[in-house]
Design an enzyme around this catalytic site. Structure first.
Site, PDB file in Angstrom:
ATOM      1  N   GLY A 187       0.817  -1.205   0.000  1.00  0.00           N
ATOM      2  CA  GLY A 187       0.000   0.000   0.000  1.00  0.00           C
ATOM      3  C   GLY A 187       0.851   1.255   0.000  1.00  0.00           C
ATOM      4  CG  ASP A 224      -1.411   2.767   3.656  1.00  0.00           C
ATOM      5  OD1 ASP A 224      -1.045   1.983   2.750  1.00  0.00           O
ATOM      6  OD2 ASP A 224      -2.128   2.413   4.604  1.00  0.00           O
ATOM      7  CG  ASP A 232      -1.725   3.822   9.524  1.00  0.00           C
ATOM      8  OD1 ASP A 232      -2.620   4.273  10.280  1.00  0.00           O
ATOM      9  OD2 ASP A 232      -1.552   4.267   8.373  1.00  0.00           O
ATOM     10  CB  THR A 241     -10.014   0.476   8.388  1.00  0.00           C
ATOM     11  OG1 THR A 241     -10.587   1.760   8.169  1.00  0.00           O
ATOM     12  CG2 THR A 241     -11.055  -0.596   8.138  1.00  0.00           C
ATOM     13  CB  THR A 284     -21.507  -3.537  30.252  1.00  0.00           C
ATOM     14  OG1 THR A 284     -22.223  -4.520  31.000  1.00  0.00           O
ATOM     15  CG2 THR A 284     -21.335  -3.992  28.817  1.00  0.00           C
TER      16      THR A 284
END
Length: 186
Positions: free
Chosen positions: A37, A39, A60, A63, A115
């Protein structure tokens, strides 16, 4: 298509970053350099600028979490890809009936008492522990020390909880792009 549009609209030749771009990086150990990639290349260039002639691990946290190695001789060795923090959080909250969406901006303790606190602790300290461990395993395999630099949208939530010395640089990719731009125009 995008490069053609940019040329027509702005009358400039855009630089497309890939393994053939003039960066000084070597890809001798990569099976398919074309699949790296842009990036990752940009981050590697910024890390090289920060620590010339030293090994670097670049994280990085977006996502996906990418962790890759650039050696002191500018060899891009490769790395690993893991699910990102928010990707994992989204999967957990969407696939369970009773777990709510949470923010990752805090965790008061690794031992949660409700929680939300339990989830925040699990995500923040769990990912921090994973990153610490993965970095150590890579350093062990290198048999040499390495600087660790992190960037990405979720880095600011996780990296402060790591035990390893990790430099957080939210502008790492912008720095890398600037370096690459200057190299192409000299």
């Amino acid at each position: 298509l995008i490069t053609t549009s940019i040329k027509k609209l702005f009358n400039i030749n855009p630089i497309v970053v890939n393994e053939t771009t003039n960066t000084g990086l070597k890809f001798n150990h990569i099976d398919q350099p074309k699949t790296i990639g842009s990036d990752l290349i940009v981050g590697a260039i910024a890390a090289r600028e920060m620590f010339p002639n030293e090994n670097c691990l670049i994280l990085d946290l977006g996502t996906a979490i990418t962790l890759f190695v650039v050696t002191k001789t500018s060899e891009f060795l490769g790395g690993c890809i893991m699910p990102g923090v928010c990707t994992s959080l989204h999967a957990l909250t969407n696939r369970t009936a009773l777990l709510p969406n949470i923010s990752l901006d805090k965790s008061n303790s690794i031992i949660g008492t409700n929680t939300i606190d339990c989830m925040q602790a699990g995500f923040i300290y769990g990912f921090a522990s994973m990153i610490d461990s993965m970095c150590q395993k890579i350093i062990d395999e290198l048999h040499e020390p390495a600087h660790i630099i992190a960037t990405g949208g979720e880095a600011k939530f996780i990296i402060p909880h790591c035990t390893k010395k990790i430099i957080l640089d939210e502008n790492l990719l912008l720095v890398g792009l600037n370096i690459i731009y200057k190299k192409q125009n000299t």
